[in-house]
Write a protein that holds these residues in place. Structure first.
Motif, mmCIF file in Angstrom:
data_model
loop_
_atom_site.group_PDB
_atom_site.id
_atom_site.type_symbol
_atom_site.label_atom_id
_atom_site.label_comp_id
_atom_site.label_asym_id
_atom_site.label_seq_id
_atom_site.Cartn_x
_atom_site.Cartn_y
_atom_site.Cartn_z
ATOM 1 N N ILE A 66 0.869 -1.186 -0.126
ATOM 2 C CA ILE A 66 -0.179 -0.085 0.018
ATOM 3 C C ILE A 66 0.959 1.256 -0.037
ATOM 4 C CG2 ILE A 66 -1.469 1.389 1.421
ATOM 5 C CD1 ILE A 66 -2.928 -1.326 2.120
ATOM 6 N N GLY A 67 1.864 1.157 0.707
ATOM 7 C CA GLY A 67 2.980 2.450 0.524
ATOM 8 C C GLY A 67 3.616 2.526 -0.805
ATOM 9 N N ILE A 68 3.684 1.640 -1.283
ATOM 10 C CA ILE A 68 4.552 1.582 -2.592
ATOM 11 C C ILE A 68 3.440 2.124 -3.625
ATOM 12 C CG2 ILE A 68 5.319 0.428 -4.692
ATOM 13 C CD1 ILE A 68 6.847 -1.458 -2.661
ATOM 14 N N MET A 69 2.105 1.725 -3.489
ATOM 15 C CA MET A 69 1.094 2.117 -4.350
ATOM 16 C C MET A 69 0.900 3.563 -4.189
ATOM 17 S SD MET A 69 -2.736 0.460 -4.742
ATOM 18 C CE MET A 69 -2.235 -1.300 -5.150
ATOM 19 N N ASN A 70 0.781 3.928 -2.995
ATOM 20 C CA ASN A 70 0.498 5.449 -2.568
ATOM 21 C C ASN A 70 1.657 6.207 -3.217
ATOM 22 O OD1 ASN A 70 -1.924 5.100 -1.396
ATOM 23 N ND2 ASN A 70 -0.854 5.043 0.830
ATOM 24 N N VAL A 71 2.846 5.826 -3.227
ATOM 25 C CA VAL A 71 3.983 6.652 -3.783
ATOM 26 C C VAL A 71 3.952 6.692 -5.358
ATOM 27 C CG1 VAL A 71 6.527 6.844 -4.181
ATOM 28 C CG2 VAL A 71 5.598 6.277 -1.843
ATOM 29 N N LEU A 72 3.555 5.832 -5.891
ATOM 30 C CA LEU A 72 3.232 5.835 -7.208
ATOM 31 C C LEU A 72 2.209 6.562 -7.855
ATOM 32 C CD1 LEU A 72 4.464 2.295 -8.166
ATOM 33 C CD2 LEU A 72 5.282 4.299 -8.933
ATOM 34 N N PHE A 73 0.943 6.624 -6.823
ATOM 35 C CA PHE A 73 0.032 7.351 -7.274
ATOM 36 C C PHE A 73 0.251 8.817 -7.263
ATOM 37 C CE2 PHE A 73 -3.375 4.009 -6.568
ATOM 38 C CZ PHE A 73 -3.608 4.054 -7.899
ATOM 39 N N VAL A 74 1.136 9.331 -6.132
ATOM 40 C CA VAL A 74 1.595 10.623 -6.238
ATOM 41 C C VAL A 74 2.340 10.923 -7.288
ATOM 42 C CG1 VAL A 74 2.884 12.316 -4.787
ATOM 43 C CG2 VAL A 74 1.197 10.792 -3.669
ATOM 44 N N SER A 75 3.605 10.150 -7.737
ATOM 45 C CA SER A 75 4.071 10.216 -8.876
ATOM 46 C C SER A 75 3.271 10.365 -10.056
ATOM 47 C CB SER A 75 5.135 8.928 -8.780
ATOM 48 O OG SER A 75 6.022 9.271 -10.005
ATOM 49 N N VAL A 76 2.515 9.479 -10.262
ATOM 50 C CA VAL A 76 1.593 9.799 -11.446
ATOM 51 C C VAL A 76 0.926 10.959 -11.493
ATOM 52 C CG1 VAL A 76 -0.495 8.987 -12.656
ATOM 53 C CG2 VAL A 76 1.300 7.340 -11.966
ATOM 54 N N LYS A 77 0.279 11.708 -10.211
ATOM 55 C CA LYS A 77 -0.310 12.744 -10.235
ATOM 56 C C LYS A 77 0.697 13.866 -10.519
ATOM 57 C CE LYS A 77 -4.415 13.649 -7.983
ATOM 58 N NZ LYS A 77 -5.512 13.174 -9.119
ATOM 59 N N GLU A 78 1.747 14.021 -10.144
ATOM 60 C CA GLU A 78 2.754 15.076 -10.047
ATOM 61 C C GLU A 78 3.295 14.962 -11.582
ATOM 62 O OE1 GLU A 78 5.775 14.236 -7.428
ATOM 63 O OE2 GLU A 78 4.742 15.277 -5.796
ATOM 64 N N ARG A 79 3.207 13.935 -12.238
ATOM 65 C CA ARG A 79 3.869 13.998 -13.579
ATOM 66 C C ARG A 79 2.819 13.805 -14.705
ATOM 67 N NH1 ARG A 79 7.992 9.126 -12.502
ATOM 68 N NH2 ARG A 79 8.430 9.066 -14.741
ATOM 69 N N THR A 80 1.480 13.878 -14.418
ATOM 70 C CA THR A 80 0.424 13.797 -15.322
ATOM 71 C C THR A 80 0.827 14.681 -16.620
ATOM 72 O OG1 THR A 80 -1.273 13.594 -13.591
ATOM 73 C CG2 THR A 80 -1.956 14.126 -15.589
ATOM 74 N N LYS A 81 1.128 15.917 -16.507
ATOM 75 C CA LYS A 81 1.574 16.743 -17.823
ATOM 76 C C LYS A 81 2.649 16.024 -18.719
ATOM 77 C CE LYS A 81 0.481 21.518 -17.245
ATOM 78 N NZ LYS A 81 -0.551 21.807 -18.298
ATOM 79 N N GLU A 82 3.657 15.322 -17.867
ATOM 80 C CA GLU A 82 4.664 14.967 -18.510
ATOM 81 C C GLU A 82 3.973 13.545 -19.211
ATOM 82 O OE1 GLU A 82 8.461 11.619 -17.434
ATOM 83 O OE2 GLU A 82 7.856 13.375 -15.874
ATOM 84 N N ILE A 83 3.166 12.827 -18.617
ATOM 85 C CA ILE A 83 2.464 11.713 -19.338
ATOM 86 C C ILE A 83 1.778 12.027 -20.563
ATOM 87 C CG2 ILE A 83 0.709 9.761 -18.981
ATOM 88 C CD1 ILE A 83 1.394 9.923 -15.972
ATOM 89 N N GLY A 84 1.070 13.456 -20.430
ATOM 90 C CA GLY A 84 0.288 13.920 -21.466
ATOM 91 C C GLY A 84 1.188 14.226 -22.629
#
Length: 174
Positions: A66-84
């Motif tokens: 769950i800790g790893i999942m939370n870290v990755l969700f935050v990473s995805v949220k912060e890098r949303t523009k980069e993903i776009g």
């Protein structure tokens, strides 16, 4: 006095006790024990310990995951523009999924290495407490694979969500 089967142990113990009473003036100085009872108690203790260790491992698996999942969700949220931007440039879903999955595995690998290094310091401390420990390369390798496996399993969903973002939504995200 040997019992020929487990069904006659009580009878054999009674006969031995009466033989001691007959031969000795004070037979209370001697005791008769059933070794099978001690073996059964040791086996029950080992089963209890095994269940305890499996329970602790399951809790560690869930909490770490769950800790790893939370870290990755935050990473995805912060890098949303980069993903776009990556998606607008034509990067495939598979590549974005692999990008975040590899990030998850890196987190697990780092955590596993730190855990193994901490175990080097903890082993001498554990031996001072009287708890039997036997360090082994196999144990460290299993711990490392467990950490990486946990990260991969729990990192898949955030990576999948990142890969599924629509380019226009990701680019306009604030």
């Amino acid at each position: 006095g040997l019992a020929t089967s487990t069904e006659v142990i009580d009878q054999a113990m009674t006969r031995l006790k009466s033989s001691l009473d007959y031969l000795l003036e004070d037979s209370t100085m001697y005791g008769i024990e059933d070794a099978g009872g001690r073996i059964e108690a040791a086996l029950q203790s080992a089963r209890t310990m095994k269940m305890l260790l499996v329970s602790v491992a399951a809790i560690v698996f869930l909490v770490g995951g769950i800790g790893i999942m939370n870290v990755l969700f935050v990473s995805v949220k912060e890098r949303t523009k980069e993903i776009g931007i990556l998606k607008a440039l034509g990067t495939s879903k598979k590549d974005i999924l692999l990008l975040f999955l590899l990030e998850s595995v890196e987190i697990g690998l780092f955590g596993g290495i730190v855990g193994v290094l901490v175990s080097f310091a903890a082993m001498p401390l554990m031996q001072r407490t009287g708890i039997a420990v036997s360090p082994s390369v196999e144990g460290w390798v299993i711990a490392l694979f467990f950490a990486v496996g946990t990260a991969a399993v729990f990192g898949f969903y955030p990576a999948y969500k990142a890969a599924g973002l629509k380019p226009i939504d990701a680019l306009t995200y604030e």
